[in-house]
Design a protein around this motif. Structure first.
Motif, PDB file in Angstrom:
ATOM      1  N   ILE A  34     -70.569  -1.224   0.964  1.00 39.53           N
ATOM      2  CA  ILE A  34     -69.392  -1.998   1.354  1.00 39.53           C
ATOM      3  C   ILE A  34     -69.657  -3.495   1.180  1.00 39.53           C
ATOM      4  N   VAL A  35     -70.861  -3.925   1.527  1.00 37.44           N
ATOM      5  CA  VAL A  35     -71.223  -5.332   1.357  1.00 37.44           C
ATOM      6  C   VAL A  35     -71.049  -5.748  -0.092  1.00 37.44           C
ATOM      7  N   ARG A  36     -71.526  -4.913  -1.016  1.00 39.06           N
ATOM      8  CA  ARG A  36     -71.404  -5.252  -2.441  1.00 39.06           C
ATOM      9  C   ARG A  36     -69.948  -5.202  -2.908  1.00 39.06           C
ATOM     10  N   GLU A  37     -69.269  -4.122  -2.569  1.00 37.88           N
ATOM     11  CA  GLU A  37     -67.925  -3.902  -3.111  1.00 37.88           C
ATOM     12  C   GLU A  37     -66.894  -4.871  -2.543  1.00 37.88           C
ATOM     13  N   HIS A  38     -67.080  -5.313  -1.294  1.00 41.15           N
ATOM     14  CA  HIS A  38     -66.082  -6.159  -0.639  1.00 41.15           C
ATOM     15  C   HIS A  38     -66.547  -7.605  -0.479  1.00 41.15           C
ATOM     16  N   GLY A  39     -67.697  -7.929  -1.008  1.00 41.72           N
ATOM     17  CA  GLY A  39     -68.164  -9.308  -0.929  1.00 41.72           C
ATOM     18  C   GLY A  39     -68.408  -9.775   0.490  1.00 41.72           C
ATOM     19  N   VAL A  40     -69.041  -8.944   1.307  1.00 37.78           N
ATOM     20  CA  VAL A  40     -69.305  -9.284   2.711  1.00 37.78           C
ATOM     21  C   VAL A  40     -70.436 -10.307   2.786  1.00 37.78           C
ATOM     22  N   GLU A  69     -81.727  -2.760   2.857  1.00 33.45           N
ATOM     23  CA  GLU A  69     -80.681  -2.468   1.872  1.00 33.45           C
ATOM     24  C   GLU A  69     -79.486  -3.409   2.040  1.00 33.45           C
ATOM     25  N   ILE A  70     -79.138  -3.695   3.288  1.00 30.77           N
ATOM     26  CA  ILE A  70     -78.007  -4.600   3.534  1.00 30.77           C
ATOM     27  C   ILE A  70     -78.340  -6.017   3.067  1.00 30.77           C
ATOM     28  N   ARG A  71     -79.549  -6.458   3.341  1.00 26.90           N
ATOM     29  CA  ARG A  71     -79.947  -7.796   2.877  1.00 26.90           C
ATOM     30  C   ARG A  71     -79.994  -7.842   1.355  1.00 26.90           C
ATOM     31  N   ALA A  72     -80.509  -6.778   0.740  1.00 26.93           N
ATOM     32  CA  ALA A  72     -80.582  -6.756  -0.719  1.00 26.93           C
ATOM     33  C   ALA A  72     -79.191  -6.748  -1.343  1.00 26.93           C
ATOM     34  N   ALA A  73     -78.206  -6.213  -0.604  1.00 29.57           N
ATOM     35  CA  ALA A  73     -76.827  -6.202  -1.104  1.00 29.57           C
ATOM     36  C   ALA A  73     -76.187  -7.575  -1.023  1.00 29.57           C
ATOM     37  N   GLY A  74     -76.797  -8.495  -0.280  1.00 32.38           N
ATOM     38  CA  GLY A  74     -76.325  -9.874  -0.288  1.00 32.38           C
ATOM     39  C   GLY A  74     -75.787 -10.415   1.011  1.00 32.38           C
ATOM     40  N   ASP A 265     -63.491   2.305   5.908  1.00 35.32           N
ATOM     41  CA  ASP A 265     -64.053   3.584   6.344  1.00 35.32           C
ATOM     42  C   ASP A 265     -65.509   3.734   5.933  1.00 35.32           C
ATOM     43  N   LEU A 266     -66.276   4.415   6.802  1.00 31.20           N
ATOM     44  CA  LEU A 266     -67.565   4.973   6.449  1.00 31.20           C
ATOM     45  C   LEU A 266     -67.389   6.475   6.261  1.00 31.20           C
ATOM     46  N   PRO A 267     -68.245   7.102   5.463  1.00 34.29           N
ATOM     47  CA  PRO A 267     -68.115   8.553   5.276  1.00 34.29           C
ATOM     48  C   PRO A 267     -68.396   9.296   6.580  1.00 34.29           C
ATOM     49  N   VAL A 268     -67.608  10.336   6.831  1.00 37.36           N
ATOM     50  CA  VAL A 268     -67.845  11.217   7.985  1.00 37.36           C
ATOM     51  C   VAL A 268     -68.574  12.446   7.453  1.00 37.36           C
ATOM     52  N   PRO A 269     -69.863  12.582   7.740  1.00 42.46           N
ATOM     53  CA  PRO A 269     -70.643  13.649   7.102  1.00 42.46           C
ATOM     54  C   PRO A 269     -70.224  15.053   7.513  1.00 42.46           C
ATOM     55  N   ARG A 270     -69.744  15.182   8.741  1.00 41.82           N
ATOM     56  CA  ARG A 270     -69.330  16.501   9.204  1.00 41.82           C
ATOM     57  C   ARG A 270     -68.215  16.316  10.223  1.00 41.82           C
ATOM     58  N   ALA A 271     -67.065  16.908   9.954  1.00 45.64           N
ATOM     59  CA  ALA A 271     -65.915  16.746  10.852  1.00 45.64           C
ATOM     60  C   ALA A 271     -66.148  17.469  12.174  1.00 45.64           C
ATOM     61  N   LEU A 272     -65.422  17.023  13.207  1.00 41.10           N
ATOM     62  CA  LEU A 272     -65.462  17.661  14.516  1.00 41.10           C
ATOM     63  C   LEU A 272     -64.252  18.585  14.655  1.00 41.10           C
ATOM     64  N   THR A 273     -64.487  19.796  15.101  1.00 41.55           N
ATOM     65  CA  THR A 273     -63.407  20.756  15.296  1.00 41.55           C
ATOM     66  C   THR A 273     -63.588  21.449  16.634  1.00 41.55           C
ATOM     67  N   THR A 274     -62.526  21.498  17.426  1.00 36.53           N
ATOM     68  CA  THR A 274     -62.522  22.250  18.681  1.00 36.53           C
ATOM     69  C   THR A 274     -61.624  23.468  18.499  1.00 36.53           C
TER      70      THR A 274
END
Length: 384
Positions: A34-40, A69-74, A265-274
């Protein structure tokens, strides 16, 4: 200047006993993208970086990789300690880290250490990263300040912030780890009371005059005002967390202050279901097709408690993580457990005293003693 507001990473936390480190590492890796893609320009982390005051070696290594990784992204990084963190451990080598663009704010009683001076083409931006402020610890160190609760602690801190801005005007951002006025009822697993004596809410007015306030402490995103928000945690850590989304707020500052805020958004690796119903019916329910890879909580309504329910559920849902039997003669006990989960520790002690005294609850003086005792225990745990 573009900021990404995150909080409550809780490196090392499990999900109902299941390890989450790989999923969290993926989410934190997505922050770097996100840092790279959105210029954060700056990533903010508003407290509870670790889940434990004494993180394991693998958790320290995972956090180190994510920050690299975040620092390397800028992006530069501003990170404050929360109530789960050991401020002393997290803040070790803070002076050295700041030279590399990682700004750690952990010294609760040193307001001068909270200010990080940044700048863009429009001039200076001062980021004030308030560490978690424990009222009991502050009372003993600052008896003259009259700090009784979290609202007082944040009020004291914001007085120092405003004094700094008065002496050196700039656009301003504040990080704080607290419950603020206007929050929805906290999730059941959230820290319901950060002084252990009743929900201790900080009025929004404490943050007046700040261009953006990045809050942490709740695990679901909330907007209390256009310039005052919770980002929530990057992963779900409980079925009771309100928001299905995981992510952060992209915050743009222009020459006049806050320009706009947008969710990413961040990826949701596994949804929650009740799921709810009788065990046999749930196992055969074709309408639940497609949920087999989710984290599943099952509320079983069978008249008699099913035998080996979790094993049978996991034959269809390998990631079934919680099962509750809500039917049959144990239903009153389930209701009692649910009521207890919604009450603070001080309220539970008061209920106990009222029970053993045949309806006579604690006096005001006794209630104050209970609150103070619980707060001292909480302060000792935070200081570990």
């Amino acid at each position: 200047m573009r900021l990404l507001h995150t909080s409550d990473w809780h490196v090392g936390r499990t999900f109902h006993g299941a390890d989450t480190l790989d999923a969290l590492s993926d989410a934190l890796g997505a922050i770097a993208r996100i840092v790279r893609e959105h210029g954060v320009d700056v990533v903010l982390v508003a407290g509870d970086v670790y889940d434990s005051a004494m993180p394991s070696g693998r958790h320290v290594e995972a956090l180190t990789r994510a920050l690299q990784e975040i620092r390397a992204a800028g992006a530069a990084i501003v990170l404050s300690s929360g109530n789960h963190d050991s401020a002393a451990r997290l803040g070790a080598n803070a002076g050295f880290a700041s030279a590399g663009g990682l700004h750690l704010s952990t010294r609760a009683l040193e307001p001068d250490s909270w200010r990080i001076e940044l700048a863009d083409e429009h001039g200076p931006v001062h980021v004030f990263a308030l560490p978690y402020l424990e009222p009991v610890a502050m009372r003993s160190s600052l008896p003259e300040a009259g700090i009784a609760n979290q609202a007082d602690a944040i009020g004291w801190a914001m007085s120092a912030v405003r004094a700094s801005l008065s002496a050196s005007p700039a656009r301003s951002v504040v990080l704080a780890h607290c419950f603020a006025a206007g929050v929805a009822e906290p999730e059941d697993d959230a820290p319901r009371d950060i002084t252990a004596g009743g929900l201790d809410v900080v009025p929004l007015a404490r943050f007046d005059g700040i261009d953006y306030v990045a809050l942490g402490h709740l695990h679901s995103r909330q907007e209390l005002a256009p310039a005052v928000r919770y980002s929530g945690a990057p992963l779900h850590y409980s079925f009771r967390e309100r928001s299905p989304q995981r992510g952060g707020w992209l915050v743009d500052l222009d020459a006049d202050g806050l320009a706009q805020v947008a969710w990413v958004d961040l990826p949701v690796p596994r949804a929650l279901t009740t799921i709810e119903g009788e065990l046999g019916a749930l196992l055969a329910d074709e309408s639940l097709a497609g949920t087999e890879d989710d984290w599943v909580r099952a509320l079983l309504t069978d008249r008699l408690r099913p035998i080996d329910a979790m094993r049978r559920l996991q034959e269809r849902w390998p990631h079934a993580a919680e099962v509750q039997w809500t039917g049959g003669q144990d239903a009153p006990a389930a209701e009692l457990r649910a009521r207890l989960a919604r009450r603070s520790e001080a309220e539970v002690v008061g209920d106990f005293l009222e029970h053993v005294r045949a309806g006579v609850g604690p006096s005001e003086a006794e209630a104050a003693l209970v609150r103070d005792g619980l707060a001292r225990v909480a302060a000792a745990e935070v200081a570990q």
